[in-house]
Motif scaffolding. Structure first.
Motif, mmCIF file in Angstrom:
data_model
loop_
_atom_site.group_PDB
_atom_site.id
_atom_site.type_symbol
_atom_site.label_atom_id
_atom_site.label_comp_id
_atom_site.label_asym_id
_atom_site.label_seq_id
_atom_site.Cartn_x
_atom_site.Cartn_y
_atom_site.Cartn_z
ATOM 1 N N LEU A 1 45.567 44.486 33.794
ATOM 2 C CA LEU A 1 46.137 43.307 33.464
ATOM 3 C C LEU A 1 47.034 43.529 34.667
ATOM 4 O O LEU A 1 47.758 42.892 35.280
ATOM 5 C CB LEU A 1 46.558 42.211 32.380
ATOM 6 C CG LEU A 1 47.267 41.099 32.719
ATOM 7 C CD1 LEU A 1 45.834 40.058 33.000
ATOM 8 C CD2 LEU A 1 48.075 40.624 31.570
ATOM 9 N N HIS A 2 47.627 44.683 35.047
ATOM 10 C CA HIS A 2 48.614 45.320 36.240
ATOM 11 C C HIS A 2 48.588 45.561 37.007
ATOM 12 O O HIS A 2 49.703 45.057 38.018
ATOM 13 C CB HIS A 2 48.523 46.664 34.882
ATOM 14 C CG HIS A 2 47.820 47.757 35.225
ATOM 15 N ND1 HIS A 2 47.141 47.228 34.557
ATOM 16 C CD2 HIS A 2 47.974 48.812 36.065
ATOM 17 C CE1 HIS A 2 46.442 48.429 34.330
ATOM 18 N NE2 HIS A 2 46.995 49.466 35.359
ATOM 19 N N TRP A 3 47.098 45.571 37.395
ATOM 20 C CA TRP A 3 46.704 44.992 38.984
ATOM 21 C C TRP A 3 46.717 43.666 39.162
ATOM 22 O O TRP A 3 46.028 42.884 40.389
ATOM 23 C CB TRP A 3 45.650 45.776 39.656
ATOM 24 C CG TRP A 3 45.808 47.257 38.571
ATOM 25 C CD1 TRP A 3 44.698 48.060 37.831
ATOM 26 C CD2 TRP A 3 46.697 48.400 39.076
ATOM 27 N NE1 TRP A 3 44.814 49.292 37.378
ATOM 28 C CE2 TRP A 3 45.966 49.560 38.533
ATOM 29 C CE3 TRP A 3 47.699 48.274 40.065
ATOM 30 C CZ2 TRP A 3 46.685 50.656 38.776
ATOM 31 C CZ3 TRP A 3 48.717 49.360 39.855
ATOM 32 C CH2 TRP A 3 48.148 50.783 40.049
ATOM 33 N N VAL A 4 47.138 42.642 38.596
ATOM 34 C CA VAL A 4 46.298 41.659 39.416
ATOM 35 C C VAL A 4 47.753 39.788 39.249
ATOM 36 O O VAL A 4 48.772 40.836 38.710
ATOM 37 C CB VAL A 4 45.433 40.716 37.600
ATOM 38 C CG1 VAL A 4 44.595 41.522 37.182
ATOM 39 C CG2 VAL A 4 46.664 39.973 36.186
ATOM 40 N N ASN A 5 47.645 38.937 39.587
ATOM 41 C CA ASN A 5 48.733 38.517 39.975
ATOM 42 C C ASN A 5 48.780 37.517 38.205
ATOM 43 O O ASN A 5 47.315 36.902 38.105
ATOM 44 C CB ASN A 5 48.704 37.235 41.406
ATOM 45 C CG ASN A 5 49.426 36.567 41.176
ATOM 46 O OD1 ASN A 5 49.905 35.250 40.756
ATOM 47 N ND2 ASN A 5 50.363 36.420 42.825
ATOM 48 N N HIS A 6 49.699 37.589 37.729
ATOM 49 C CA HIS A 6 49.971 37.086 36.213
ATOM 50 C C HIS A 6 49.265 35.764 36.607
ATOM 51 O O HIS A 6 48.666 34.885 35.573
ATOM 52 C CB HIS A 6 50.611 37.933 35.687
ATOM 53 C CG HIS A 6 50.907 38.800 35.429
ATOM 54 N ND1 HIS A 6 51.712 39.640 36.311
ATOM 55 C CD2 HIS A 6 50.284 40.201 35.246
ATOM 56 C CE1 HIS A 6 51.999 40.957 36.047
ATOM 57 N NE2 HIS A 6 50.177 40.661 35.787
ATOM 58 N N LYS B 1 52.407 49.440 37.715
ATOM 59 C CA LYS B 1 51.661 50.349 37.761
ATOM 60 C C LYS B 1 52.828 50.414 36.555
ATOM 61 O O LYS B 1 53.053 50.725 35.200
ATOM 62 C CB LYS B 1 52.297 51.657 38.164
ATOM 63 C CG LYS B 1 52.054 52.980 37.677
ATOM 64 C CD LYS B 1 50.852 53.327 36.407
ATOM 65 C CE LYS B 1 50.324 54.894 35.990
ATOM 66 N NZ LYS B 1 49.858 54.660 35.099
ATOM 67 N N ASN B 2 54.214 49.683 37.635
ATOM 68 C CA ASN B 2 55.339 49.640 35.941
ATOM 69 C C ASN B 2 55.123 48.175 34.953
ATOM 70 O O ASN B 2 55.336 48.834 33.566
ATOM 71 C CB ASN B 2 56.252 49.110 36.749
ATOM 72 C CG ASN B 2 56.947 50.388 37.630
ATOM 73 O OD1 ASN B 2 57.243 51.880 36.920
ATOM 74 N ND2 ASN B 2 57.914 50.431 37.715
#
Length: 283
Positions: free
Chosen positions: A115-120, A177-178
């Motif tokens: 989920l950290h790599w997608v447009n939320h 990543k953050n």
């Protein structure tokens, strides 16, 4: 994420070296889940690390990832028994219209370590579209390993992975990543379309009780750690941007850990990962 889509990224190595998700986590998902459990969707599935365990709970699994490279190991693992029950498709998390054409047709939607790599905002909108009313959204991630009883080793880890620009820090795609590094604290499930939100975090050395997502190794070694590092996108990127480096980034990292802490390749080190998982119910 672009790195995982590169043709020379070793997705089989990723599949082999990454931690598995414990059965207790899947049990927690389906203890939380209400109603039918016919179809599950794994978004950002990679090689299917979380996709295949879903088959114990649902009739059909759809697994999607934006990278054809990443899903190939999953496709290769489909057994004759399960060939009608699981399907891998290339699709971004933000647009699942080619995979899920019928709104409200998914019972459970998961996203594992992705989920950290997608447009939320776009992802949550798509999740709300495909999930039936009362359906379950579950996403989770494991955060940096912590070497229990070796604070100096953890300082070296931070230096190589994040803080020192000579090493892997600049190789991570940000802010992705953050989001994971800080336990998705800045990712908020929209309450207009979801309810009953639960968040469970495990901080090594701080959280008193284990959660359903506990990840640890009482006999971790630098040999295992080096294998794990080899699956990282940041290592892949660092190597491509430092083709003439005298020493590989993994060798630099491992050497400093061993020299500082008095370890060798086979020294057994108690290691825990921070973990987080979030559940929500479609209104």
């Amino acid at each position: 994420m672009a790195t995982y889509a590169e043709k020379d990224f070793d997705s089989n190595n990723y599949d082999d070296k990454r931690p598995r998700y414990p059965p207790s986590l899947f049990k927690a998902i389906f203890d939380y889940h209400q109603g039918p459990s016919e179809t599950a969707l794994d978004v950002g599935c990679g090689p299917g690390t979380a996709s295949f365990p879903l088959l114990e709970y649902v009739d059909k699994v759809l697994a999607t990832d934006p990278s054809s490279v990443m899903i190939q190991p999953g496709i290769d693992q489909i057994s004759e028994t399960n060939k009608e029950r699981i399907e891998f498709k290339v699709a971004p998390a933000e647009d699942l219209t080619k995979v899920v054409t019928e709104d409200g047709s998914i019972d459970v939607l998961i996203s594992a370590e992705a989920l950290h790599w997608v447009n939320h905002s776009e992802f949550f909108k798509e999740a709300a579209r495909v999930l039936r009313s009362g359906g379950t959204l579950a996403y989770w991630g494991y955060i940096e390993p912590r070497f229990v009883d070796f604070p100096k080793a953890n300082e070296i880890y931070e230096k190589y992975v994040f803080e020192d620009e000579r090493y892997m820090g600049p190789s991570w795609v940000q802010p992705g990543k953050n989001f994971l590094r800080y336990f998705f604290k800045d990712v908020h499930v929209p309450t207009d379309t979801f309810t009953d939100v639960e968040k469970h975090d495990y901080y090594p050395g701080e959280t008193k009780e284990h959660t359903a997502y506990y990840l640890a190794d009482q006999k971790y070694t630098m040999k295992k750690f080096a294998s794990y590092l080899s699956s990282w996108s940041a290592v892949h990127t660092w190597r491509k941007t430092h083709p003439n480096a005298e020493k590989d980034i993994i060798d630099l990292f491992i050497t400093e850990l061993k020299e500082t802490c008095g370890w060798d390749d086979d020294t057994e080190i108690v290691t825990e990962w921070g973990t987080t998982y979030i559940f929500a119910r479609r209104r």
